[in-house]
Design a protein around this motif. Sequence first.
Motif, PDB file in Angstrom:
ATOM      1  N   VAL A  71     -44.871 -51.337  30.855  1.00 20.32           N
ATOM      2  CA  VAL A  71     -45.733 -50.162  30.674  1.00 20.32           C
ATOM      3  C   VAL A  71     -44.917 -48.868  30.740  1.00 20.32           C
ATOM      4  O   VAL A  71     -45.119 -47.960  29.926  1.00 20.32           O
ATOM      5  N   SER A  72     -43.979 -48.795  31.651  1.00 22.79           N
ATOM      6  CA  SER A  72     -43.147 -47.588  31.768  1.00 22.79           C
ATOM      7  C   SER A  72     -42.290 -47.380  30.526  1.00 22.79           C
ATOM      8  O   SER A  72     -42.169 -46.269  30.016  1.00 22.79           O
ATOM      9  N   TRP A  73     -41.698 -48.463  30.033  1.00 18.58           N
ATOM     10  CA  TRP A  73     -40.878 -48.332  28.820  1.00 18.58           C
ATOM     11  C   TRP A  73     -41.750 -47.994  27.617  1.00 18.58           C
ATOM     12  O   TRP A  73     -41.351 -47.203  26.757  1.00 18.58           O
ATOM     13  N   LEU A  74     -42.968 -48.592  27.556  1.00 18.33           N
ATOM     14  CA  LEU A  74     -43.884 -48.270  26.458  1.00 18.33           C
ATOM     15  C   LEU A  74     -44.308 -46.811  26.526  1.00 18.33           C
ATOM     16  O   LEU A  74     -44.302 -46.100  25.501  1.00 18.33           O
ATOM     17  N   ALA A  75     -44.668 -46.339  27.712  1.00 19.46           N
ATOM     18  CA  ALA A  75     -45.069 -44.934  27.875  1.00 19.46           C
ATOM     19  C   ALA A  75     -43.916 -43.993  27.536  1.00 19.46           C
ATOM     20  O   ALA A  75     -44.113 -42.962  26.887  1.00 19.46           O
ATOM     21  N   GLY A  79     -43.985 -41.417  24.485  1.00 24.49           N
ATOM     22  CA  GLY A  79     -43.742 -40.013  24.806  1.00 24.49           C
ATOM     23  C   GLY A  79     -42.612 -39.418  23.980  1.00 24.49           C
ATOM     24  O   GLY A  79     -42.709 -38.294  23.484  1.00 24.49           O
ATOM     25  N   ILE A  80     -41.542 -40.188  23.782  1.00 27.91           N
ATOM     26  CA  ILE A  80     -40.415 -39.709  22.956  1.00 27.91           C
ATOM     27  C   ILE A  80     -40.856 -39.537  21.509  1.00 27.91           C
ATOM     28  O   ILE A  80     -40.553 -38.526  20.868  1.00 27.91           O
ATOM     29  N   GLY A 100     -45.672 -34.608  24.643  1.00 30.47           N
ATOM     30  CA  GLY A 100     -44.967 -35.793  25.109  1.00 30.47           C
ATOM     31  C   GLY A 100     -45.364 -36.187  26.520  1.00 30.47           C
ATOM     32  O   GLY A 100     -45.589 -37.370  26.812  1.00 30.47           O
ATOM     33  N   VAL A 101     -45.507 -35.201  27.390  1.00 29.46           N
ATOM     34  CA  VAL A 101     -45.901 -35.490  28.778  1.00 29.46           C
ATOM     35  C   VAL A 101     -47.345 -36.002  28.815  1.00 29.46           C
ATOM     36  O   VAL A 101     -47.656 -36.961  29.538  1.00 29.46           O
ATOM     37  N   VAL A 106     -51.188 -40.460  29.427  1.00 26.65           N
ATOM     38  CA  VAL A 106     -52.324 -41.234  28.901  1.00 26.65           C
ATOM     39  C   VAL A 106     -51.969 -42.717  28.843  1.00 26.65           C
ATOM     40  O   VAL A 106     -52.764 -43.574  29.252  1.00 26.65           O
ATOM     41  N   VAL A 107     -50.786 -43.036  28.340  1.00 25.68           N
ATOM     42  CA  VAL A 107     -50.386 -44.443  28.253  1.00 25.68           C
ATOM     43  C   VAL A 107     -50.246 -45.038  29.648  1.00 25.68           C
ATOM     44  O   VAL A 107     -50.668 -46.179  29.896  1.00 25.68           O
ATOM     45  N   THR A 108     -49.687 -44.282  30.574  1.00 30.65           N
ATOM     46  CA  THR A 108     -49.518 -44.793  31.941  1.00 30.65           C
ATOM     47  C   THR A 108     -50.866 -45.050  32.606  1.00 30.65           C
ATOM     48  O   THR A 108     -51.053 -46.074  33.281  1.00 30.65           O
ATOM     49  N   LEU A 109     -51.825 -44.134  32.415  1.00 32.22           N
ATOM     50  CA  LEU A 109     -53.134 -44.312  33.034  1.00 32.22           C
ATOM     51  C   LEU A 109     -53.976 -45.366  32.321  1.00 32.22           C
ATOM     52  O   LEU A 109     -54.826 -46.016  32.938  1.00 32.22           O
ATOM     53  N   ALA A 110     -53.777 -45.539  31.020  1.00 32.31           N
ATOM     54  CA  ALA A 110     -54.580 -46.499  30.265  1.00 32.31           C
ATOM     55  C   ALA A 110     -54.208 -47.937  30.587  1.00 32.31           C
ATOM     56  O   ALA A 110     -55.068 -48.832  30.514  1.00 32.31           O
ATOM     57  N   PHE A 111     -52.958 -48.200  30.918  1.00 33.27           N
ATOM     58  CA  PHE A 111     -52.530 -49.587  31.163  1.00 33.27           C
ATOM     59  C   PHE A 111     -52.339 -49.839  32.614  1.00 33.27           C
ATOM     60  O   PHE A 111     -51.880 -49.522  33.446  1.00 33.27           O
TER      61      PHE A 111
END
Length: 111
Positions: A71-75, A79-80, A100-101, A106-111
Amino acid sequence: MDISMWLALVSIAIGTYLLRLVPYLWMKRRLAKRQTEDGVGSMPTWLTILGPTMIAAMFGTSLVPTQPDTVSWLATGIGILVTFGVWTRTRSMGLPTLCGVVSFGVVTLAF
């Protein structure tokens, strides 16, 4: 927040301030000694590349997630991509960073 977090924040703030203040004072003192009109031309090479080098170092360290999971790498990747996509359209620094932030959050909170 506990006291260790505040100590870390204060030390980061002082370090960031000193990274800007020390080269400024050093250059101001050096230019005062020379008494020249073209002070920028006499600026040492290392001082002109210090700022971009520090920004590149902060950029490099911010790309590596603190928790190396999927999830961190996906976020981070999203973001990049969002940052680069907004930057190619706007050619500014503020809006791409904000987008980007936000996409990272959003990705971090969604997963």
